[in-house]
Design a protein around this motif. Structure first.
Motif, short mmCIF file in Angstrom:
data_model
loop_
_atom_site.label_atom_id
_atom_site.label_comp_id
_atom_site.label_asym_id
_atom_site.label_seq_id
_atom_site.Cartn_x
_atom_site.Cartn_y
_atom_site.Cartn_z
N TYR A 179 5.47 6.01 -7.43
CA TYR A 179 5.53 5.08 -6.29
C TYR A 179 6.09 5.78 -5.06
O TYR A 179 5.60 5.60 -3.94
CB TYR A 179 6.42 3.86 -6.60
CG TYR A 179 5.93 2.95 -7.69
CD1 TYR A 179 4.58 2.68 -7.85
CD2 TYR A 179 6.83 2.33 -8.55
CE1 TYR A 179 4.14 1.83 -8.85
CE2 TYR A 179 6.40 1.47 -9.55
CZ TYR A 179 5.06 1.23 -9.71
OH TYR A 179 4.63 0.39 -10.69
N ARG A 180 7.16 6.54 -5.27
CA ARG A 180 7.82 7.18 -4.12
C ARG A 180 6.89 8.22 -3.48
O ARG A 180 6.86 8.35 -2.26
CB ARG A 180 9.15 7.80 -4.55
CG ARG A 180 10.21 6.73 -4.78
CD ARG A 180 11.61 7.32 -4.94
NE ARG A 180 12.61 6.26 -4.80
CZ ARG A 180 13.44 5.87 -5.79
NH1 ARG A 180 13.40 6.45 -6.98
NH2 ARG A 180 14.32 4.90 -5.56
N GLU A 181 6.15 8.93 -4.31
CA GLU A 181 5.22 9.92 -3.76
C GLU A 181 4.15 9.22 -2.91
O GLU A 181 3.83 9.66 -1.80
CB GLU A 181 4.57 10.70 -4.90
CG GLU A 181 3.64 11.81 -4.42
CD GLU A 181 3.00 12.55 -5.58
OE1 GLU A 181 3.29 13.74 -5.76
OE2 GLU A 181 2.19 11.93 -6.32
N ILE A 182 3.61 8.14 -3.44
CA ILE A 182 2.57 7.40 -2.70
C ILE A 182 3.14 6.81 -1.41
O ILE A 182 2.55 6.93 -0.34
CB ILE A 182 1.95 6.31 -3.60
CG1 ILE A 182 1.10 6.95 -4.69
CG2 ILE A 182 1.12 5.33 -2.77
CD1 ILE A 182 0.50 5.96 -5.70
N ASN A 183 4.31 6.22 -1.56
CA ASN A 183 4.97 5.62 -0.40
C ASN A 183 5.19 6.63 0.71
O ASN A 183 4.99 6.34 1.89
CB ASN A 183 6.34 5.07 -0.84
CG ASN A 183 6.51 3.61 -0.47
OD1 ASN A 183 5.69 3.03 0.23
ND2 ASN A 183 7.59 3.02 -0.94
N GLN A 184 5.59 7.84 0.30
CA GLN A 184 5.91 8.88 1.27
C GLN A 184 4.65 9.38 1.97
O GLN A 184 4.66 9.65 3.16
CB GLN A 184 6.60 10.01 0.51
CG GLN A 184 7.20 11.08 1.38
CD GLN A 184 7.35 12.38 0.61
OE1 GLN A 184 7.35 12.41 -0.63
NE2 GLN A 184 7.45 13.48 1.33
N ARG A 185 3.53 9.47 1.23
CA ARG A 185 2.33 10.08 1.81
C ARG A 185 1.43 9.10 2.56
O ARG A 185 0.67 9.51 3.41
CB ARG A 185 1.50 10.72 0.70
CG ARG A 185 2.17 11.92 0.07
CD ARG A 185 1.16 12.64 -0.80
NE ARG A 185 1.81 13.58 -1.70
CZ ARG A 185 1.16 14.31 -2.59
NH1 ARG A 185 -0.15 14.21 -2.69
NH2 ARG A 185 1.82 15.14 -3.37
N TYR A 186 1.48 7.84 2.19
CA TYR A 186 0.46 6.91 2.72
C TYR A 186 1.12 5.69 3.33
O TYR A 186 2.20 5.26 2.92
CB TYR A 186 -0.49 6.47 1.60
CG TYR A 186 -1.10 7.64 0.88
CD1 TYR A 186 -2.13 8.39 1.46
CD2 TYR A 186 -0.61 8.03 -0.37
CE1 TYR A 186 -2.68 9.49 0.80
CE2 TYR A 186 -1.13 9.12 -1.03
CZ TYR A 186 -2.17 9.85 -0.45
OH TYR A 186 -2.69 10.94 -1.09
N SER A 187 0.40 5.12 4.25
CA SER A 187 0.88 3.91 4.93
C SER A 187 0.34 2.69 4.18
O SER A 187 -0.69 2.13 4.53
CB SER A 187 0.37 3.94 6.37
OG SER A 187 0.69 2.74 6.99
N ILE A 188 1.04 2.32 3.12
CA ILE A 188 0.56 1.21 2.31
C ILE A 188 1.47 0.00 2.46
O ILE A 188 2.59 0.09 2.93
CB ILE A 188 0.43 1.61 0.82
CG1 ILE A 188 1.76 2.10 0.29
CG2 ILE A 188 -0.68 2.62 0.63
CD1 ILE A 188 1.86 1.96 -1.19
N ASP A 189 0.95 -1.12 2.01
CA ASP A 189 1.64 -2.40 2.23
C ASP A 189 2.12 -3.05 0.94
O ASP A 189 2.64 -4.17 0.98
CB ASP A 189 0.68 -3.36 2.95
CG ASP A 189 0.24 -2.77 4.28
OD1 ASP A 189 1.03 -2.83 5.22
OD2 ASP A 189 -0.87 -2.21 4.34
#
Ligand SMILES: [Zn+2]
Length: 731
Positions: A179-189
């Motif tokens: 989750y943290r990797e995705i959160n860091q790389r992408y602008s998700i909601d």
């Protein structure tokens, strides 16, 4: 949806990701202290949602811009996109988080997120926390569920994947790293997890972590999920606690970068929920019901039931429901479209019951594109009339107690309870059918919300065999009646504690004016109820002294004069032997009486369940009469006309909205609906608030303004016809 057979399947082969296979699980939002109030969050006002669920080889062919255009054409607020978990669709660096073998140099997830953002659509990362590959199993054996012999649990259809254990660090460390990797790389909601936690039965795992947990609870993991076992009771709560702990952890991680972001679990399951929905609802800010389809003899109204169940715990907070556009019946076809009429009626039930439709296709490069227009036309219409789908609250004068512990524990095939009498939701189903036939406006009240504040708006509370009730819950019901509310109860209602400990008498014996005189009797066909005296509940039964009896009954005594007596069962075969051995008794089949301002009906038999299993029209009529009598005259809303319909009335931002669903169809209880049979005129009387002035009555699906009369508080009008679905806006 035939969830029961699926559950039986999983009871023996515990390796599956349930939600993805079944589409019948709900998830519930609630509040961690750090999170914003859900009314201010983006998902609180979401009205349309989409999901494209792609596969490992889609990176070779998937056209992300075309998908962006498609979802934009549906005017969706958000789209769920596969991020990772089992497989990463972006170049992950997290160990044991396997990249799709066809990813190459692509970042499919990133491309799709960007495609949505360019179109002002929110992006939610769809994850799967339930399965991982063998390299992870070798490196982290502690992450995985185990059978009693210590063997890991491979997936039934994809046996190179193994089930992960939610009590392990896979959930608290591996998933959080992803989750943290995705959160860091992408602008998700937001993040959504497929297949977890689900609302179905609890899994019992024998991994080291789970053995330690059970040791703390006082024993070994039990072989059976039997609620009479005190260890299992403790496990049930420990399991619910763990779900809430993980949910809060993931929700906090979702918000680390963006406080408006959210974690959404996978829930659903309609009536048949084992995990405590009230507790799930206490952590979920957004309830996603993965309740996509039906199969077998499941009635078409299954989706509306999901809406009612979810509303009973969300009470106005966001609920989405997934509509699978592919042919997810039994057997399932993942890559061809569902019947457009069935799919449309499913989405119509979603919006009618107050949920947000989540339109879903599986596979990034479809060869069947027929489903696209079905979603587009429905969503277009929703968008054009959006204001009328902004609901404030339901309008209903009847409450049905959703006794979840009875559903979860009382009468399940796995409960091994002596006298198991069929499906755990048959009582609710039978009452529901009578409520539809009688065109009542009703809500479900979850047992966790059984209090004066929640009951105040209803004229009557119905207990369809609410067998497992705590003393506090019974006291809340008693107070409701004391305050003037009316009551209808069936069979073993209040006969057991919330954990199924039998009581000597009904806890509500004083209200029922009925006392248990022995163990329940049945199941027996060919028993009857004899009409001993006239009563409004028996209206319409002319030309007969007998009515069909319930298949099971509790023998009771009462001080109330006899109206319906029991004629005990006698042989139904061979015909020569078919005559009553005891034609006349003084044993009451039902008790009808009034207490102050309250009217009370108690049926000693399982009339609701018998109604459902037999389809008997007299029993449904008896139930409808009884509900009408306890509710009293002049309902808040009434609809007269031909056909079997389900109706919902909402107070909305601009006024009121009346939703009518036409179920009159040969495929009503055996899908799929392939054609709509339009009904004739429906006459509506709608009592609006005292100070409300209605200036316009408009049928939104027909795009027609209706003539109406407004006298005192009542607005009345005729809807000239009813195709599959109509929404009449009063503004
Ligand atoms: Zn475990």
């Amino acid at each position: 949806m035939n969830r029961r057979s699926f559950l039986l399947l999983t009871a023996t082969s515990v390796a599956a990701t349930p939600a993805d296979l079944v589409g019948a699980f709900a998830n519930e939002p609630s509040r961690s202290s750090a999170s914003p109030t859900s009314t201010s969050a983006w998902y609180a006002t979401m009205r349309r949602c989409g999901q494209i669920n792609y596969n490992e080889c889609d990176p070779l062919t998937m056209d992300t811009e075309a998908w962006g255009d498609y979802w934009a054409s549906l005017k969706v607020d958000a789209v769920l996109l596969n991020g990772g978990g089992i497989l990463a669709f972006y170049p992950t660096e997290v160990p044991y988080h396997r990249r799709s073998q066809f990813l190459g140099t692509r970042d499919l997830f990133g491309e799709l997120v960007a495609a949505m953002k360019r179109r002002n659509i929110r992006a939610v990362a769809r994850m799967d926390c339930n399965l991982a590959y063998e390299d992870a199993l070798k490196a982290h054996p502690e992450w995985f569920e185990r059978n009693q012999d210590g063997a890991p649990r491979p997936h039934a259809e994809s046996p190179w994947l193994f089930a992960t254990c939610m009590f392990s660090t896979y959930f608290t460390e591996q998933m959080t790293a992803i989750y943290r990797e995705i959160n860091q790389r992408y602008s998700i909601d937001g993040f959504f997890t497929n297949g977890w936690p689900s609302t179905g039965p609890l899994r019992v795992c024998y991994c080291e972590n789970c053995r330690n947990l059970f040791a703390k609870l006082g024993g070994e993991p039990p072989g059976e999920t039997d609620i009479s076992n005190p260890l299992y009771r403790n496990y049930y709560q420990a399991y619910m606690d763990r779900i809430q702990e993980i949910w809060r952890l993931w929700d906090n991680i979702a918000r680390e970068k963006n406080s408006q972001s959210v974690y959404v679990g996978n829930l659903g399951g309609g009536f048949d929920a084992v995990k405590d929905l009230k507790q799930l609802g206490s952590v979920a800010a957004w309830f996603n019901a993965d309740h996509q389809w039906r199969a077998g003899e499941t009635p078409i109204w299954n989706c509306a039931q999901q809406g009612r169940v979810a509303y009973s715990v969300m009470q106005g907070r966001t609920i989405t429901n997934v509509s699978g556009a592919y042919s997810n019946a039994q057997p399932v076809w993942r890559h061809v479209s569902k019947s457009p009429a069935e799919l449309t009626l499913w989405m119509a039930q979603t919006t009618a019951s107050g949920m947000v439709p989540l339109f879903h296709w599986l596979g990034g490069s479809p060869e069947d594109n027929r489903w696209r227009e079905v979603g587009r036309s429905f969503f277009d219409w929703l968008a054009a009339n959006e204001v009328h789908f902004r609901n404030r609250r339901t309008i209903a004068d009847v409450a049905v107690l959703y006794s979840q512990r009875t559903v979860a524990f009382y009468s399940r095939p796995e409960s091994k309870r002596p006298g198991y009498r069929g499906g755990p939701i048959d009582y609710l189903q039978g009452l529901y059918y009578a409520l539809l036939e009688g065109r009542f406006f009703f809500d479900l009240v979850h047992e966790g919300n059984l209090d004066a504040a929640n009951l105040r708006k209803y004229r009557v509370l119905l207990l369809p065999n609410a067998a497992y009730l705590s003393e506090a819950q019974c006291e809340a019901i008693r107070q409701y009646v004391k305050d003037g509310g009316s009551l209808l109860a069936t069979f073993e209602s209040s006969r057991y504690s919330e954990w199924g400990e039998p009581r000597n008498d009904f806890q509500l014996a004083d209200l029922f004016d009925a006392h248990v005189t022995g163990d329940f009797i049945g199941p027996h066909g060919n028993s009857y109820a004899r009409i001993e005296a006239r009563h409004p509940v028996l209206e319409g039964f002319h030309g007969t002294a007998l009515l069909p009896g319930a298949e099971n009954r509790v023998p009771i005594s009462t001080a109330v004069p006899l109206t319906l007596s029991v004629v005990p069962a006698y042989p139904a075969f061979p015909p020569e032997m078919v005559y009553p051995r005891t034609p006349r008794t003084t044993e009451p089949a039902a008790v009808f009486h009034e207490k102050g301002k309250s009217r009370i009906v108690y049926f000693a038999g399982d009339v609701d369940r018998t109604c459902w299993r037999s389809g008997n029209s007299d029993i449904s009529q008896l139930l409808q009469n009884a509900i009408r009598w306890v509710r009293g005259p002049e309902p808040r809303v009434s609809i007269t006309g031909e056909g079997l319909i389900e109706a919902f009335a909402w107070e909305t931002e601009p006024g009121y909205a009346l939703h009518l669903l036409n179920y009159t169809n040969p495929n009503m209880t055996h899908g799929a609906v392939r054609h709509t049979y339009t009904l004739g005129a429906q006459h509506v009387r709608f009592r609006v608030g005292r100070d409300r002035v209605v200036k316009n009555v408009r049928a939104l699906r027909s795009a027609a303004t209706l003539k109406f009369q407004h006298q005192a508080e009542t607005v009345s009008f005729d809807l000239p016809n009813l195709a599959d679905y109509e929404v009449v806006a009063l503004s």
